[in-house]
Design a protein around this motif. Structure first.
Motif, PDB file in Angstrom:
ATOM      1  N   GLN A  34      57.416  39.036  39.732  1.00  0.00           N
ATOM      2  CA  GLN A  34      57.103  39.809  38.519  1.00  0.00           C
ATOM      3  C   GLN A  34      57.737  39.192  37.275  1.00  0.00           C
ATOM      4  N   ASP A  35      58.470  38.098  37.465  1.00  0.00           N
ATOM      5  CA  ASP A  35      59.157  37.401  36.381  1.00  0.00           C
ATOM      6  C   ASP A  35      60.150  38.304  35.638  1.00  0.00           C
ATOM      7  N   VAL A  36      60.874  39.136  36.402  1.00  0.00           N
ATOM      8  CA  VAL A  36      61.897  40.007  35.814  1.00  0.00           C
ATOM      9  C   VAL A  36      63.272  39.796  36.456  1.00  0.00           C
ATOM     10  N   SER A  37      63.462  38.652  37.103  1.00  0.00           N
ATOM     11  CA  SER A  37      64.733  38.365  37.775  1.00  0.00           C
ATOM     12  C   SER A  37      65.924  38.445  36.833  1.00  0.00           C
ATOM     13  N   ASP A  38      65.712  38.069  35.581  1.00  0.00           N
ATOM     14  CA  ASP A  38      66.811  38.083  34.608  1.00  0.00           C
ATOM     15  C   ASP A  38      67.308  39.495  34.307  1.00  0.00           C
ATOM     16  N   ASN A  39      66.527  40.515  34.678  1.00  0.00           N
ATOM     17  CA  ASN A  39      66.902  41.903  34.399  1.00  0.00           C
ATOM     18  C   ASN A  39      67.601  42.585  35.566  1.00  0.00           C
ATOM     19  N   TRP A  40      67.713  41.889  36.687  1.00  0.00           N
ATOM     20  CA  TRP A  40      68.187  42.527  37.911  1.00  0.00           C
ATOM     21  C   TRP A  40      69.386  41.818  38.538  1.00  0.00           C
ATOM     22  N   VAL A  41      70.270  42.617  39.130  1.00  0.00           N
ATOM     23  CA  VAL A  41      71.321  42.153  40.019  1.00  0.00           C
ATOM     24  C   VAL A  41      70.998  42.785  41.374  1.00  0.00           C
ATOM     25  N   ILE A  42      70.792  41.958  42.385  1.00  0.00           N
ATOM     26  CA  ILE A  42      70.377  42.420  43.714  1.00  0.00           C
ATOM     27  C   ILE A  42      71.315  41.800  44.744  1.00  0.00           C
ATOM     28  N   ASP A  43      71.818  42.638  45.645  1.00  0.00           N
ATOM     29  CA  ASP A  43      72.734  42.148  46.665  1.00  0.00           C
ATOM     30  C   ASP A  43      72.600  43.028  47.898  1.00  0.00           C
ATOM     31  N   SER A  44      73.348  42.708  48.947  1.00  0.00           N
ATOM     32  CA  SER A  44      73.394  43.550  50.140  1.00  0.00           C
ATOM     33  C   SER A  44      74.779  43.491  50.756  1.00  0.00           C
ATOM     34  N   ASP A  45      75.099  44.551  51.488  1.00  0.00           N
ATOM     35  CA  ASP A  45      76.425  44.731  52.083  1.00  0.00           C
ATOM     36  C   ASP A  45      76.310  45.376  53.452  1.00  0.00           C
ATOM     37  N   ALA A  46      77.461  45.468  54.101  1.00  0.00           N
ATOM     38  CA  ALA A  46      77.604  46.159  55.381  1.00  0.00           C
ATOM     39  C   ALA A  46      78.583  47.315  55.236  1.00  0.00           C
ATOM     40  N   ILE A  47      78.410  48.308  56.076  1.00  0.00           N
ATOM     41  CA  ILE A  47      79.438  49.344  56.218  1.00  0.00           C
ATOM     42  C   ILE A  47      80.609  48.754  56.999  1.00  0.00           C
ATOM     43  N   SER A  48      80.316  48.031  58.066  1.00  0.00           N
ATOM     44  CA  SER A  48      81.364  47.482  58.932  1.00  0.00           C
ATOM     45  C   SER A  48      81.855  46.134  58.416  1.00  0.00           C
ATOM     46  N   ASP A  49      82.952  45.675  58.986  1.00  0.00           N
ATOM     47  CA  ASP A  49      83.476  44.355  58.631  1.00  0.00           C
ATOM     48  C   ASP A  49      83.252  43.343  59.760  1.00  0.00           C
ATOM     49  N   TRP A  50      82.437  43.688  60.734  1.00  0.00           N
ATOM     50  CA  TRP A  50      82.251  42.857  61.926  1.00  0.00           C
ATOM     51  C   TRP A  50      81.771  41.447  61.637  1.00  0.00           C
ATOM     52  N   ASN A  51      80.852  41.291  60.698  1.00  0.00           N
ATOM     53  CA  ASN A  51      80.216  39.988  60.483  1.00  0.00           C
ATOM     54  C   ASN A  51      80.494  39.383  59.111  1.00  0.00           C
ATOM     55  N   VAL A  52      81.527  39.846  58.431  1.00  0.00           N
ATOM     56  CA  VAL A  52      81.830  39.344  57.091  1.00  0.00           C
ATOM     57  C   VAL A  52      81.901  37.816  57.118  1.00  0.00           C
ATOM     58  N   GLY A  53      81.167  37.190  56.210  1.00  0.00           N
ATOM     59  CA  GLY A  53      81.141  35.739  56.100  1.00  0.00           C
ATOM     60  C   GLY A  53      80.077  35.059  56.943  1.00  0.00           C
ATOM     61  N   CYS A  54      79.413  35.808  57.815  1.00  0.00           N
ATOM     62  CA  CYS A  54      78.390  35.239  58.705  1.00  0.00           C
ATOM     63  C   CYS A  54      77.031  35.156  58.020  1.00  0.00           C
ATOM     64  N   ALA A  55      76.245  34.205  58.463  1.00  0.00           N
ATOM     65  CA  ALA A  55      74.862  34.073  57.989  1.00  0.00           C
ATOM     66  C   ALA A  55      73.996  35.129  58.669  1.00  0.00           C
ATOM     67  N   LEU A  56      72.753  35.237  58.231  1.00  0.00           N
ATOM     68  CA  LEU A  56      71.806  36.161  58.835  1.00  0.00           C
ATOM     69  C   LEU A  56      71.588  35.833  60.303  1.00  0.00           C
ATOM     70  N   ASP A  57      71.225  36.864  61.046  1.00  0.00           N
ATOM     71  CA  ASP A  57      70.776  36.667  62.416  1.00  0.00           C
ATOM     72  C   ASP A  57      69.616  35.667  62.359  1.00  0.00           C
ATOM     73  N   PRO A  58      69.568  34.688  63.249  1.00  0.00           N
ATOM     74  CA  PRO A  58      68.495  33.681  63.209  1.00  0.00           C
ATOM     75  C   PRO A  58      67.091  34.293  63.237  1.00  0.00           C
ATOM     76  N   ARG A  59      66.934  35.430  63.909  1.00  0.00           N
ATOM     77  CA  ARG A  59      65.624  36.085  63.942  1.00  0.00           C
ATOM     78  C   ARG A  59      65.268  36.672  62.577  1.00  0.00           C
ATOM     79  N   ALA A  60      66.257  37.160  61.840  1.00  0.00           N
ATOM     80  CA  ALA A  60      66.022  37.657  60.481  1.00  0.00           C
ATOM     81  C   ALA A  60      65.620  36.499  59.574  1.00  0.00           C
ATOM     82  N   MET A  61      66.315  35.380  59.722  1.00  0.00           N
ATOM     83  CA  MET A  61      65.996  34.189  58.927  1.00  0.00           C
ATOM     84  C   MET A  61      64.586  33.705  59.234  1.00  0.00           C
ATOM     85  N   SER A  62      64.216  33.685  60.494  1.00  0.00           N
ATOM     86  CA  SER A  62      62.878  33.268  60.911  1.00  0.00           C
ATOM     87  C   SER A  62      61.814  34.203  60.353  1.00  0.00           C
ATOM     88  N   CYS A  63      62.079  35.490  60.390  1.00  0.00           N
ATOM     89  CA  CYS A  63      61.149  36.481  59.853  1.00  0.00           C
ATOM     90  C   CYS A  63      60.912  36.239  58.361  1.00  0.00           C
TER      91      CYS A  63
END
Length: 157
Positions: A34-63
């Protein structure tokens, strides 16, 4: 710190290697398209600390790759500052919602509107199921959060 005038959304799931980074990447693509990236801050987090610093699950990356979406996201855990800086925190299920509401009560200056991502698009499933113990088709169902992200962006304008 998010600058004044920006819109901001934080997607959240249990471990930040499946659902929430998929939603984050989908939303980033939608705002880029939509060419509005400059207007947005987008991120994601976890409730848990189990995977802090880890990359996405390979199946999520593949998807995501199957939908021509890329991300270099590394898992992180939600912080008190997130509640004070993001306009919206959108989570995947009732457990996330309960935990977020409990944590937000510990933040004096919470400005985030906390909701279920699935509640935004009334024609889809309310809960975005955790695909971790499933197969590729479960990850594909998770990527259907695109309609929820689209509905969110329409309502947030």
């Amino acid at each position: 710190m998010i600058e004044h005038g920006f819109k901001s959304v934080l997607f959240l799931c249990l471990s930040n290697i499946c659902q929430s980074p998929i939603a984050e990447a989908v939303c980033r693509k939608l705002v880029a398209d939509q060419d509005v990236s400059d207007n947005w801050v987008i991120d994601s987090d976890a409730i848990s600390d189990w995977n802090v610093g880890c990359a996405l699950d390979p199946r999520a990356m593949s998807c995501l790759k199957n939908h021509d979406i890329s991300t270099a996201h590394k898992a992180r855990q939600v912080t008190k500052e997130d509640f004070a800086t993001f306009n919206y925190i959108l989570c995947m299920d009732e457990n996330n919602l309960r935990d977020l509401n409990r944590k937000s009560n510990q933040v004096k200056n919470c400005k985030a509107k906390i909701k279920l991502l699935g509640a935004i698009d009334s024609f889809k499933q309310l809960i975005i199921e955790h695909p971790y113990y499933g197969n590729d088709s479960d990850f594909e169902l998770c990527s259907s959060s695109v309609s929820c992200c689209r509905a969110f962006l329409e309502k947030a304008h």
